[in-house]
Design a protein around this motif. Structure first.
Motif, mmCIF file in Angstrom:
data_model
loop_
_atom_site.group_PDB
_atom_site.id
_atom_site.type_symbol
_atom_site.label_atom_id
_atom_site.label_comp_id
_atom_site.label_asym_id
_atom_site.label_seq_id
_atom_site.Cartn_x
_atom_site.Cartn_y
_atom_site.Cartn_z
ATOM 1 N N SER A 186 0.829 -1.207 0.000
ATOM 2 C CA SER A 186 0.000 0.000 0.000
ATOM 3 C C SER A 186 0.861 1.254 0.000
ATOM 4 O O SER A 186 2.065 1.218 0.285
ATOM 5 C CB SER A 186 -0.916 0.002 1.223
ATOM 6 O OG SER A 186 -0.139 0.038 2.409
ATOM 7 N N ARG A 187 0.214 2.381 -0.309
ATOM 8 C CA ARG A 187 0.924 3.672 -0.273
ATOM 9 C C ARG A 187 1.382 3.986 1.151
ATOM 10 O O ARG A 187 2.429 4.612 1.346
ATOM 11 C CB ARG A 187 -0.001 4.781 -0.782
ATOM 12 C CG ARG A 187 -0.257 4.733 -2.283
ATOM 13 C CD ARG A 187 -0.996 6.008 -2.696
ATOM 14 N NE ARG A 187 -1.199 6.078 -4.132
ATOM 15 C CZ ARG A 187 -2.324 5.750 -4.757
ATOM 16 N NH1 ARG A 187 -3.353 5.286 -4.042
ATOM 17 N NH2 ARG A 187 -2.432 5.871 -6.064
ATOM 18 N N PHE A 188 0.602 3.588 2.131
ATOM 19 C CA PHE A 188 0.979 3.853 3.520
ATOM 20 C C PHE A 188 2.257 3.101 3.887
ATOM 21 O O PHE A 188 3.113 3.645 4.590
ATOM 22 C CB PHE A 188 -0.168 3.444 4.450
ATOM 23 C CG PHE A 188 0.145 3.634 5.905
ATOM 24 C CD1 PHE A 188 0.540 4.868 6.405
ATOM 25 C CD2 PHE A 188 0.063 2.574 6.797
ATOM 26 C CE1 PHE A 188 0.842 5.050 7.748
ATOM 27 C CE2 PHE A 188 0.358 2.740 8.139
ATOM 28 C CZ PHE A 188 0.749 3.981 8.612
ATOM 29 N N MET A 189 2.420 1.865 3.428
ATOM 30 C CA MET A 189 3.656 1.106 3.679
ATOM 31 C C MET A 189 4.847 1.820 3.040
ATOM 32 O O MET A 189 5.905 1.953 3.657
ATOM 33 C CB MET A 189 3.524 -0.316 3.150
ATOM 34 C CG MET A 189 4.836 -1.091 3.132
ATOM 35 S SD MET A 189 5.565 -1.301 4.773
ATOM 36 C CE MET A 189 4.762 -2.822 5.263
ATOM 37 N N LYS A 190 4.671 2.279 1.789
ATOM 38 C CA LYS A 190 5.754 3.006 1.137
ATOM 39 C C LYS A 190 6.093 4.286 1.900
ATOM 40 O O LYS A 190 7.265 4.660 2.023
ATOM 41 C CB LYS A 190 5.351 3.340 -0.305
ATOM 42 C CG LYS A 190 5.200 2.114 -1.193
ATOM 43 C CD LYS A 190 4.749 2.520 -2.595
ATOM 44 C CE LYS A 190 4.546 1.285 -3.488
ATOM 45 N NZ LYS A 190 4.044 1.650 -4.842
ATOM 46 N N PHE A 191 5.059 4.976 2.401
ATOM 47 C CA PHE A 191 5.265 6.200 3.182
ATOM 48 C C PHE A 191 6.070 5.896 4.452
ATOM 49 O O PHE A 191 7.045 6.599 4.758
ATOM 50 C CB PHE A 191 3.906 6.803 3.536
ATOM 51 C CG PHE A 191 3.967 7.901 4.552
ATOM 52 C CD1 PHE A 191 4.352 9.187 4.191
ATOM 53 C CD2 PHE A 191 3.624 7.664 5.876
ATOM 54 C CE1 PHE A 191 4.409 10.203 5.131
ATOM 55 C CE2 PHE A 191 3.676 8.679 6.815
ATOM 56 C CZ PHE A 191 4.078 9.946 6.445
ATOM 57 N N CYS A 192 5.696 4.857 5.169
ATOM 58 C CA CYS A 192 6.394 4.500 6.415
ATOM 59 C C CYS A 192 7.849 4.146 6.143
ATOM 60 O O CYS A 192 8.752 4.590 6.857
ATOM 61 C CB CYS A 192 5.692 3.325 7.102
ATOM 62 S SG CYS A 192 4.057 3.723 7.752
ATOM 63 N N ARG A 193 8.077 3.328 5.111
ATOM 64 C CA ARG A 193 9.442 2.918 4.802
ATOM 65 C C ARG A 193 10.297 4.110 4.394
ATOM 66 O O ARG A 193 11.424 4.279 4.863
ATOM 67 C CB ARG A 193 9.415 1.864 3.688
ATOM 68 C CG ARG A 193 10.813 1.349 3.321
ATOM 69 C CD ARG A 193 10.761 0.161 2.371
ATOM 70 N NE ARG A 193 10.084 0.475 1.134
ATOM 71 C CZ ARG A 193 8.914 -0.052 0.743
ATOM 72 N NH1 ARG A 193 8.286 -0.923 1.528
ATOM 73 N NH2 ARG A 193 8.358 0.280 -0.402
ATOM 74 N N SER A 194 9.746 4.983 3.531
ATOM 75 C CA SER A 194 10.501 6.137 3.048
ATOM 76 C C SER A 194 10.842 7.107 4.186
ATOM 77 O O SER A 194 11.983 7.576 4.304
ATOM 78 C CB SER A 194 9.690 6.851 1.974
ATOM 79 O OG SER A 194 10.298 8.067 1.603
ATOM 80 N N LYS A 195 9.850 7.390 5.052
ATOM 81 C CA LYS A 195 10.085 8.341 6.132
ATOM 82 C C LYS A 195 11.060 7.792 7.167
ATOM 83 O O LYS A 195 11.883 8.538 7.714
ATOM 84 C CB LYS A 195 8.754 8.698 6.805
ATOM 85 C CG LYS A 195 7.803 9.479 5.915
ATOM 86 C CD LYS A 195 8.390 10.819 5.484
ATOM 87 C CE LYS A 195 7.412 11.616 4.635
ATOM 88 N NZ LYS A 195 7.985 12.894 4.156
ATOM 89 N N TYR A 196 11.004 6.496 7.453
ATOM 90 C CA TYR A 196 11.942 5.923 8.433
ATOM 91 C C TYR A 196 13.375 6.018 7.920
ATOM 92 O O TYR A 196 14.286 6.396 8.663
ATOM 93 C CB TYR A 196 11.590 4.476 8.731
ATOM 94 C CG TYR A 196 12.525 3.849 9.746
ATOM 95 C CD1 TYR A 196 12.296 3.977 11.108
ATOM 96 C CD2 TYR A 196 13.678 3.161 9.347
ATOM 97 C CE1 TYR A 196 13.164 3.437 12.054
ATOM 98 C CE2 TYR A 196 14.552 2.609 10.276
ATOM 99 C CZ TYR A 196 14.280 2.752 11.621
ATOM 100 O OH TYR A 196 15.155 2.221 12.542
ATOM 101 N N LEU A 197 13.569 5.671 6.641
ATOM 102 C CA LEU A 197 14.916 5.712 6.074
ATOM 103 C C LEU A 197 15.458 7.138 6.013
ATOM 104 O O LEU A 197 16.669 7.357 6.109
ATOM 105 C CB LEU A 197 14.917 5.091 4.673
ATOM 106 C CG LEU A 197 14.543 3.596 4.618
ATOM 107 C CD1 LEU A 197 14.517 3.111 3.180
ATOM 108 C CD2 LEU A 197 15.512 2.764 5.440
ATOM 109 N N GLN A 198 14.557 8.137 5.864
ATOM 110 C CA GLN A 198 14.982 9.533 5.881
ATOM 111 C C GLN A 198 15.277 10.007 7.307
ATOM 112 O O GLN A 198 16.232 10.749 7.543
ATOM 113 C CB GLN A 198 13.871 10.426 5.299
ATOM 114 C CG GLN A 198 13.761 10.416 3.787
ATOM 115 C CD GLN A 198 12.659 11.348 3.326
ATOM 116 O OE1 GLN A 198 11.540 10.936 3.054
ATOM 117 N NE2 GLN A 198 12.978 12.628 3.266
ATOM 118 N N LEU A 199 14.456 9.569 8.241
ATOM 119 C CA LEU A 199 14.512 10.087 9.600
ATOM 120 C C LEU A 199 15.647 9.485 10.420
ATOM 121 O O LEU A 199 16.351 10.197 11.147
ATOM 122 C CB LEU A 199 13.174 9.821 10.301
ATOM 123 C CG LEU A 199 12.963 10.478 11.662
ATOM 124 C CD1 LEU A 199 12.981 11.993 11.538
ATOM 125 C CD2 LEU A 199 11.642 10.013 12.266
#
Length: 455
Positions: A331-344
């Protein structure tokens, strides 16, 4: 008749007599004496040797007697000291008994403890007199053993009394807890009754409960923004705690985010970390699903998807984050979580926190493990995603804004996260950095939270 003529001694016979006499004289001079003389000489020599040995043994015996006398004195003194300390321990034990008998009041126990204290004080007086008069104990070894037994018995008695005292205190605390629980039950029942009445009248309903697409308004957005900021600050606190456990320099870490920044209080440095987390999590908030698209297709898509955004908000809000991700791993939410964690979370930060980068690898592969850090991040990410979905459910959609550094403070658009700035600043306050961004919803404006400085 012939007359008898005297016999004349011939020269040969005279010579023989002289030789014999000479031999006898030589024997006497050379010590060859009769047997009785030899024995007498030996006895004289043995007597002299015996006298010498006897004198030597007498000196040794005298030294041994002195050592033995010193040892007995030392042993007697040790016995006296042991008895002294044992008596002091007995007095201490008796005094503890006296205190214990006073609360609750026990007249027999008080009398018994008082008699014991008086008896031990008399013993101390007797020991003092023995020391002054140098009256040594006739059996110090036995006294040492008895004194040790007495001291151990007194210590045991003291510990027993302390145990009884702690037990009584525990019972008292238990009774206090029971009383307070009963007392607390009354306001709890009253609160439940008031809550029930308010719910029935509709005055205590959560604005987000039973929310419908046609009834959404800026109040709903402001309420959920409050929950989102609360989860962000919870994650920031956890991140700072992990930094401290990893022995990071908090000052240096805060300075790397906001270089050369002056903070009015030490704990204000957490606002720098909060600024960093908000900056990452709210990046591209104005774009649908946090991803870019052309302006024309974006407007058309938003108009068609307003209700779809609200449906996603309602669906995810009612589910647990882990369950949603497991049900929709692409889902888009999974992609959002993965992307934000790797950035943060930087790899070096993760390795410093946990000693490895396994969590990063798992999240990069689309799996969020059951750890406190990952759970706190997911809760924050869910709140930000739901706020985003709710923002795009409005017509027009809610927009995000923040103010640049050095901007003059305005109470219309901003509120300070640290009230100390208004009392510490000599000149007009200026924005040092935006901590939490602000939002515009239709004609409603939600202020951004800023940290202020002189420059």
């Amino acid at each position: 008749m012939e007359s008898v003529k005297p016999v004349a001694i011939t020269p040969a016979k005279g010579k023989l007599r002289r030789t014999f006499a000479k031999v006898l004289n030589i024997h006497k001079l050379s010590g060859v004496a009769p047997e009785d003389g030899v024995e007498k000489a030996k006895k004289n020599q043995e007597k002299v040797k015996f006298d010498q040995d006897f004198a030597k043994n007498a000196n040794l015996s005298q030294s041994f007697n002195k050592l033995e006398e010193e040892y007995e004195k030392r042993l007697a003194m040790e016995a006296l000291l042991a008895k002294l300390f044992a008596t002091v321990s007995s007095i201490k034990s008796a005094y503890a008994q006296l205190q214990h008998a006073q609360s609750p009041y026990d007249s027999d126990g008080i009398q018994k403890a008082d008699n014991l204290i008086v008896s031990e004080l008399k013993t101390l007086s007797e020991l003092k007199q023995c020391f002054l008069k140098k009256q040594h104990d006739p059996c110090p070894e036995r006294t040492l053993v008895l004194a040790e037994i007495q001291e151990l018995h007194s210590l045991l008695k003291t510990y027993e009394i302390m145990g009884k005292k702690l037990e009584s205190q525990l019972k008292l605390k238990d009774s206090e807890i029971i009383f307070l629980k009963e007392k607390l039950e009354e306001p709890i029942k009253l609160n439940r009754l008031l809550e029930k009445r308010l719910n029935q009248s509709g005055q205590l309903c959560n604005p987000l409960d039973n929310l419908h697409f046609s009834g959404i308004n800026p109040t709903h957005f402001a309420t959920y923004l409050h929950h989102t900021v609360k989860s962000i600050r919870g994650f920031v606190r956890l991140m700072v705690e992990e930094m401290k456990l990893a022995v990071w320099d908090i000052d240096m870490a805060a300075n790397s985010i906001q270089p050369g920044m002056f903070y009015y209080k030490t704990h204000h440095k957490c606002f720098a970390f909060e600024h960093f987390v908000c900056k990452v999590m709210f990046e591209a908030f104005n774009l649908p699903y946090f991803s870019g698209s052309s302006e024309s297709s974006r407007k058309k898509k938003i108009k068609e998807d307003r209700q779809a955004f609200f449906e996603r908000f309602t669906e995810l809000k009612s589910m647990k984050t882990k369950e949603y991700l497991m049900a929709r791993p692409k889902s888009r939410f999974m992609k959002f979580c993965r992307s934000k964690y790797l950035q943060l979370v930087h790899p070096k930060m993760e390795e410093a926190f946990f000693g490895h980068t396994h969590l990063r690898n798992q999240i990069n592969a689309g799996e969020f493990p059951e750890t406190g850090f990952a759970t706190a991040f997911l809760e924050m990410a869910k709140r930000v995603w739901l706020l985003h979905c709710l923002a795009f459910s409005f017509e027009p959609e809610a927009s995000i804004f923040q103010v640049p550094k050095g901007c003059r403070f305005s109470e219309v658009y901003m509120k300070s996260v640290a009230e100390e700035a208004f009392y510490s600043l000599d000149s007009e306050p200026r924005v040092a950095f935006t901590v939490v961004p602000g939002f515009r919803i239709c004609k409603t404006l939600i202020q951004c939270e800023v940290y202020l400085s002189n420059s």
